[in-house]
Scaffold this active site. Structure first.
Site, mmCIF file in Angstrom:
data_model
loop_
_atom_site.group_PDB
_atom_site.id
_atom_site.type_symbol
_atom_site.label_atom_id
_atom_site.label_comp_id
_atom_site.label_asym_id
_atom_site.label_seq_id
_atom_site.Cartn_x
_atom_site.Cartn_y
_atom_site.Cartn_z
ATOM 1 N N GLU A 11 0.840 -1.189 0.000
ATOM 2 C CA GLU A 11 0.000 0.000 0.000
ATOM 3 C C GLU A 11 0.881 1.247 0.000
ATOM 4 O O GLU A 11 1.685 1.445 0.914
ATOM 5 C CB GLU A 11 -0.912 0.028 1.233
ATOM 6 N N CYS A 12 0.727 2.075 -1.008
ATOM 7 C CA CYS A 12 1.373 3.376 -1.113
ATOM 8 C C CYS A 12 2.893 3.261 -1.044
ATOM 9 O O CYS A 12 3.538 3.006 -2.058
ATOM 10 C CB CYS A 12 0.829 4.321 -0.038
ATOM 11 N N ALA A 13 3.513 3.421 0.118
ATOM 12 C CA ALA A 13 4.967 3.287 0.211
ATOM 13 C C ALA A 13 5.418 1.908 -0.259
ATOM 14 O O ALA A 13 6.465 1.773 -0.904
ATOM 15 C CB ALA A 13 5.422 3.530 1.641
#
EC number: 6.3.5.9
Length: 821
Positions: free
Chosen positions: A334-336
């Site tokens: 997720e994201c990072a």
């Protein structure tokens, strides 16, 4: 059945009023006043809960109707606050500000209504006086379902201004906090800097707690919290949301942590454990390989772009991750985590598991969407909807999968985004799995399948390299000086006859006459079995403890062995770099050890949040060997949890003048402090030490101890070294060591040699590869540091010695070939 839970919400009329600072300060102040505090945050934010965890010693948790559904908010509050005396809920933005176009949905007021919790309003009064009364009146009457039960005035000026403001308010004023920029948290491009990245956070928290306790009526606040009505909802239970397979096998889910990956919801880990997985944290900045047995990967949010250089430098882990994804190890990012799996981030090489690049952009993407699954994948089934949030300034190219094994993961507002396959789901969207437990179930099921199919790491805990392609990096020649088991390497093997011994940390001076006399007199007792009773009484008196809280041991070595064999530890953690003996003792006892590494970037400071929440044993040194870093006692105490034993090795605390950060005088449930008398008193041949703890733990350890393991000589030494004369001599020696250390550190600094500021009888210096051997050839023995987990061959540990010896070392360094250091 209703549940009693004292609680209050900390809200504000708008962002920027000091809500986070005040809420965190209240949690810290109440915790230090003896209350068990549970911290919660309205909304999806990950950063504030990190501060809450520091303040309360419990996991920070989120309450967000958009992410989890209105019906789960109160149950999640009850679950997170189980066992707490009071729950403190920090709001988001202004009291009534929620999702745009949602008429206050997911606002602080919405959560206060769902949980029937009174509100304490924090108001910045720095630019107003009587107008504050109108603001508070409007906030109190805008929605009759919300009870504004008290006000805290923040950033107050003169007493005259405060009096004017108070006279305008018809709601009880619980406190007035003056202006102090020292208590604000620094910002970053995505908001506040995470607590895990603020090395001084614990110190600032102590000051903040003291300041808030002086400024706010905590008793009135607790009475307000007690006025909250009972809650009729059933506490959320992760075991009721997911099912574990009928099997004893528990796949390891490796969950990214450390300073670069601080964002994840506590309930995610709880759901995975309930689904039959073991969640093991790893740090992509420092860990060379994935945890042994990894059968699932969870890469949450954080700031990889900030740490890109260090992530790139950790090539072995990047390759291990790339190979794991290629093998089909189930992976959620997720994201990072998405950025980390890309080929590059701002041109810095990353894992390369996705055919995409990422780069910073001027535009902040901030949305609170509903997402529709575009296909069947690891987590989703086509057409399913989930709620989530996005918060990032980067963008990937391409923005979504469309070639090879990759398809888009989500459709959001008609836009395809993310990368998905049967074994990977990576996107910018953050989801709270408590609101969508089927996602946790599918991921856990996939991890179980990977374990059965052998796609994870081998059962022996070594890497499965059968499918790893060769990497085009030079392989260094074997190091003949490297021991087969670095955990068992000791500095005494470095100090061969004829070498200047700067490897062993024994005090460079004669023993006191009274200690020599006690050692000689003990020989008169060798015709009978030894008894440690007198020694334990002397130690108890020395530290102001009861005798039943003391156990004499044959040095710290026996203490570590007793702890290792005390219980069937499920998740023992050793904080490194530090003395390796506890790690070796745990492995010898058959335990799989989880390593938490203090990083160079943090100054090797202890980060309690980096320790996995399910750790039931944590071992940490203070001051730490070999870094010499002295951790604040308040930070060490943040490791304490119910059902966890925290073991603090204070082997070198007696070299610290005043011993101000020692925990020996504190009786705390779950805390054991070890002391060794070997080094400071120059008696390494006499294995003498002791441990201090609560009576029940000490009794348990005493039952596990081999009878008569503490010799008459060791008992006599312990008794003598616990005397008032010893306390006086110990302090004198500590000041002497501090003077020697100052000369050593000054000499290193003058030569441009990086070193870690030390509080004890040695200094960790980064002299460069090959210098350890070069110094030996020049007649100087220093302690190699590459056998300490978390350090490499460029580091050495140098024992503090009188200035004449330091001068000899510095001369040897000066004589090395140019560039050797």
């Amino acid at each position: 059945m209703s549940t009693r839970l004292p609680r209050f919400v900390v809200a504000a009329p708008a962002t920027g009023q000091g809500k986070t600072t005040v809420a965190t300060g209240l949690m810290a102040a109440l915790s230090r006043a003896g209350h068990e505090v549970s911290g919660h945050k309205v909304g999806p934010d990950y950063i504030d809960p990190g501060y809450h965890a520091l303040a309360s010693g419990r996991p920070g948790r989120n309450l967000d109707p958009h992410l989890v559904g209105e019906e789960r908010v109160a149950p999640l509050l009850l679950h997170g606050a189980a066992g707490a005396d009071v729950a403190v809920v920090e709001g988001v933005m202004g009291l009534f500000d929620g999702r745009m176009g949602g008429e206050g949905f997911s606002s602080t007021a919405h959560v206060a209504h769902l949980t029937r919790t009174p509100v304490v309003l924090v108001v910045d009064i720095s630019r107003s006086s009587r107008s504050i009364g109108a603001v508070v009146h409007g906030m109190s009457t805008f929605d009759p379902r919300i009870t504004v039960a008290g006000v805290i005035l923040n950033k107050a000026g003169s007493p005259r201004q405060v009096a004017e403001v108070r006279s305008s308010i018809r709601v009880p004023v619980l406190g007035t906090i003056g202006r102090d920029d020292a208590f604000s948290a620094p910002s970053r491009h995505l908001g506040l800097v995470p607590a895990a990245e603020r090395d001084e956070a614990a110190h600032a928290l102590d000051r903040l707690a003291e300041h808030v306790a002086e400024s706010v009526d905590l008793q009135a606040l607790m009475e307000l919290a007690a006025s909250a009505p009972d809650l009729d909802e059933t506490p959320w239970d992760p075991a009721a949301e997911v099912c574990a397979p009928v099997s004893d096998a528990r796949p390891v889910v490796a969950m990214a942590g450390g300073r670069a990956f601080t964002f994840r919801y506590t309930e995610t880990e709880e759901l995975l454990r309930a689904a039959g997985c073991d969640v093991v944290a790893f740090d992509p900045l420092t860990d060379a390989f994935l945890p042994a047995g990894t059968s699932g990967l969870y890469l949450g949010g954080g700031f990889p772009e900030v740490h890109a250089e260090t992530l790139t430098a950790n090539a072995s882990l990047r390759e291990d991750l790339r190979a794991a994804v290629a093998r089909g190890v189930p992976t959620v990012a997720e994201c990072a985590g998405l950025l980390y799996l890309c080929d590059t981030v701002d041109d810095s090489p990353m894992v390369g598991a996705l055919s995409a690049t990422a780069a910073m952009t001027p535009r902040l993407t901030l949305r609170y969407p509903r997402a529709t699954a575009t296909t069947d994948s690891l987590l989703t089934r086509a057409g399913e909807e989930v709620t989530g949030h996005e918060f990032h300034r980067t963008r990937t190219d391409p923005p979504a999968g469309s070639e090879g094994p990759w398809v888009a993961g989500w459709a959001i507002d008609g836009e395809a985004t993310g990368f998905a396959s049967d074994s990977v789901h990576a996107s910018y969207l953050h989801t709270h799995w408590a609101g969508h437990p089927h996602l946790a179930q599918r991921f856990a099921d996939a991890a179980h399948a990977a374990l059965r199919d052998g796609r994870g790491a081998t059962s022996s805990g070594t890497r499965d390299t059968s499918s790893v392609e060769p990497v085009a990096t030079p392989v260094p020649p074997p190091n003949p000086d490297l021991l087969p088991d670095p955990l068992r390497h000791h500095g005494d093997v470095e100090a061969e006859p004829g070498l200047l011994d700067l490897a062993v940390n024994v005090y460079a001076g004669p023993r006191p006459p009274w200690l020599d006399a006690a050692l000689h007199e003990s020989l008169e007792l060798v015709d009978r079995y030894p008894s440690p009773t007198a020694a334990e009484a002397a130690v108890a008196a020395r530290h102001g403890r009861a005798p039943e809280e003391v156990l004499a041991t044959a040095g710290a070595a026996e203490a570590f062995t007793l702890v290792a064999r005390l219980r069937p530890w499920r998740r023992p953690v050793v904080v490194h770099p530090q003395f390796t003996e506890p790690h070796a003792a745990l492995e010898q006892a058959g335990h799989a050890v989880t390593t938490v590494t203090c990083t160079r970037e943090s100054g090797f400071a202890l980060d309690p949040a980096a320790v996995p929440e399910d750790a039931d044993l944590v071992v940490v040194g203070n001051p730490t060997n070999p870094t010499g870093v002295l951790h604040p006692a308040a930070v060490v105490e943040q490791l304490l949890r119910p059902h966890r034993l925290v073991v603090v090795d204070e082997a070198f605390m007696d070299t610290v003048p005043g011993e101000g950060e020692s925990l020996t005088a504190r009786t705390r449930a779950g805390l054991v402090v070890l002391r060794s008398l070997t080094k400071h008193w120059a008696i390494p041949g006499v294995r003498a030490g002791y441990l201090l703890g609560a009576p029940d733990v000490v009794a348990e350890l005493r039952r596990a101890q081999t009878p008569w393991s503490v010799s008459s000589t060791a008992a006599a030494a312990t008794t003598a070294c616990a005397s008032p004369a010893a306390a006086e001599e110990s302090e004198r020696r500590a000041h002497t060591v501090a003077g020697w250390r100052t000369a050593l550190e000054k000499g290193l600094a003058e030569r441009g040699i990086a070193h870690v500021p030390s509080a004890t009888s040695f200094v960790l210096a980064e002299v460069g590869e090959g210098v350890h051997a070069a110094l030996r050839a020049a007649g100087v023995a220093v302690r190699r540091a590459d056998t300490f987990p978390g350090l490499g061959p460029a580091w050495v540990r140098i024992a503090v010695r009188p200035e004449a010896h330091t001068t000899q070392l510095l001369a040897a360094l000066d004589a090395l070939p140019h560039g050797a250091s």
